[in-house]
Design a protein around this motif. Structure first.
Motif, mmCIF file in Angstrom:
data_model
loop_
_atom_site.group_PDB
_atom_site.id
_atom_site.type_symbol
_atom_site.label_atom_id
_atom_site.label_comp_id
_atom_site.label_asym_id
_atom_site.label_seq_id
_atom_site.Cartn_x
_atom_site.Cartn_y
_atom_site.Cartn_z
ATOM 1 N N ALA A 315 0.816 -1.221 0.000
ATOM 2 C CA ALA A 315 0.000 0.000 0.000
ATOM 3 C C ALA A 315 0.847 1.269 0.000
ATOM 4 C CB ALA A 315 -0.939 0.002 1.208
ATOM 5 N N ASP A 316 1.973 1.247 0.726
ATOM 6 C CA ASP A 316 2.833 2.438 0.804
ATOM 7 C C ASP A 316 3.429 2.818 -0.544
ATOM 8 O OD1 ASP A 316 2.833 3.685 3.287
ATOM 9 O OD2 ASP A 316 3.997 2.070 4.192
ATOM 10 N N SER A 317 3.583 1.815 -1.423
ATOM 11 C CA SER A 317 4.228 2.076 -2.718
ATOM 12 C C SER A 317 3.282 2.697 -3.730
ATOM 13 C CB SER A 317 4.799 0.775 -3.291
ATOM 14 O OG SER A 317 3.746 -0.102 -3.690
ATOM 15 N N ILE A 318 1.979 2.688 -3.448
ATOM 16 C CA ILE A 318 0.987 3.190 -4.407
ATOM 17 C C ILE A 318 1.073 4.706 -4.539
ATOM 18 C CG2 ILE A 318 -1.502 3.515 -4.771
ATOM 19 C CD1 ILE A 318 -1.897 0.665 -3.749
ATOM 20 N N LYS A 319 1.187 5.170 -5.785
ATOM 21 C CA LYS A 319 1.321 6.603 -6.059
ATOM 22 C C LYS A 319 0.023 7.213 -6.580
ATOM 23 C CE LYS A 319 6.277 6.195 -6.997
ATOM 24 N NZ LYS A 319 6.375 4.760 -6.629
ATOM 25 N N ALA A 320 -0.950 6.385 -6.934
ATOM 26 C CA ALA A 320 -2.223 6.877 -7.469
ATOM 27 C C ALA A 320 -2.978 7.674 -6.411
ATOM 28 C CB ALA A 320 -3.071 5.693 -7.936
#
Length: 427
Positions: A315-320
């Motif tokens: 989840a932390d990697s999501i940039k959207a």
């Protein structure tokens, strides 16, 4: 190792839906007696049936059909063919269907099921025999006014046509024409509805469009990624591309691909048609590691594959800034907390992908009433129905200062609570 991962995935889905339900039940102070009823399923069917393979050998398959609740109308929900199908997965998915049909204001309850198998390992003739035998094993546990299956993961209009034909063959000749609506998602030539093929993806697209309009955001040049490029992923991408959005990443069971300058939706679709549905090997994109997929730089993320794909681990990697849930239960509870804290908006599955069951409802109505509607009429009705649902969820979320999922669950469960309060509990 794979078996352990699949078991964890299925258990996680049931845990997620129960945590979501309990959170919402607390939020609306749900009547404790009604809470007891809604927290369990009405009926659970497990069938084992033998099927002769092309080589003459016999295999025994396990099929499931879980009927969660029918307070608002007949059970409704898809049948999926996948190795992860088991009783817990069916329970979770059936419960989500109850909330989805309630939120959409449809006269349906929730059900789900399928067969535990990998369809890629079987011929078309074998899949037909498996489907027909499964239908026969389900018997009168399904029916046009009782429980109406539809396509789901790895099933399609052809699957529904086999179910329809098998079910009708068990009825007296005079009764057969009255059973056309035992399944939805059929081919148009076999009683299906124009537009049903794109209904779920169109609904996901509309949900994104309504959200963007609400936030005064243009979809033109917005970059998006899609997990799963089957029916839902393709049609969502098709409509988003028509709005000027740019597809930059796709993931499916065959792997993950990226092109920051944009991937042609139609070119990728042609590639998948020539490579057994797989996106891997597409010339106009670069392969990347699966674990890096959700970290692709984009504005909109559309998980349209299986449940529990977005977790606390990624989840932390999501940039959207927006996640539109094309699949059922793709975001687990812990991941959602992380995303909401980051300011990421989530259009929940029971709203976002409800276009499929809304389209199914219109097909069911046409069969039931002996009518045939044109494509533009079906899409116009879907647009209106989804807009009503979306506006209700946004209004509730703003008035109560809650996230969209909680708002959607509150609306869905309150409708069921009202039905029980008004009707009473037998006896």
């Amino acid at each position: 190792m794979i078996a352990k991962q699949q078991k964890k995935l299925k258990q996680g889905m049931l845990d997620n839906v129960m945590r979501q339900f309990n959170y919402s039940a607390d939020n609306i102070n749900l009547n404790p007696n009604i809470r007891k009823i809604l927290s369990i399923t009405n009926n659970e069917l497990v069938v084992h049936f033998p099927v002769k393979m092309d080589n003459g050998d016999v295999e025994v398959f396990t099929g499931y059909r879980v009927q969660h609740n029918n307070a608002l109308g007949p059970y409704k929900g898809g049948l999926r063919y996948h190795p992860t199908v088991d009783i817990d997965a069916a329970r979770a998915l059936a419960m989500w269907m109850t909330w989805k049909t309630s939120l959409a204001g449809l006269p349906y309850g929730g059900a789900k099921g399928g067969i535990q198998l990998d369809p890629s390992k079987y011929s078309q003739a074998e899949l037909e025999r498996i489907t027909r035998r499964f239908t026969y094993a389900l018997g009168d546990n399904i029916g046009p006014e009782l429980d109406i299956p539809a396509p789901d993961v790895n099933t399609n209009p052809q699957t529904m046509a086999w179910i329809l034909d098998t079910y009708m063959s068990t009825k007296a000749p005079s009764e057969r024409s009255k059973n056309m609506h035992v399944v939805t998602g059929k081919p148009v030539g076999a009683g299906g509805s124009e537009g049903r093929d794109r209904a779920t993806g169109y609904g996901v697209f509309l949900s994104i469009k309504f959200w963007a309009e609400n936030k005064k955001v243009s979809l033109k040049d917005k970059k998006y990624i899609v997990q799963g490029f089957g029916n839902v992923g393709y049609w969502t991408s098709h409509f988003l591309e028509n709005e000027g959005a740019i597809l930059v990443g796709v993931q499916d069971a065959s792997g993950s691909i990226i092109n920051e300058n944009g991937i042609s939706v139609e070119d990728l679709y042609k590639h998948t048609m020539q490579h057994k549905g797989a996106v891997a090997g597409f010339n106009d994109a670069t392969p990347i590691l699966n674990e890096n997929f959700f970290g692709i730089n984009c504005d909109i993320c559309v998980p349209a594959a299986l449940g529990n794909q977005i977790t606390a681990n990624n989840a932390d990697s999501i940039k959207a800034f927006l996640i539109a849930e094309g699949a059922n239960g793709p975001t687990d509870v812990e991941a959602e907390k992380i995303l909401l804290e980051k300011g990421v908006a989530i259009i929940p599955d029971i709203l976002c992908n409800s276009g499929g069951v809304i389209g199914s409802y219109y097909e069911w109505l046409q069969n039931r009433n002996g009518e045939i509607w044109q494509l533009d009429e079906v899409l116009e009705k879907m647009h209106k129905k989804l807009k009503e649902s979306f506006n209700k969820v946004m209004k509730t979320a703003l008035e109560k200062d809650i996230d969209m999922r909680t708002a959607a669950f509150n609306i869905a469960i309150e409708r069921l609570e009202q039905a029980y309060v008004q009707r009473g509990i037998f006896p």
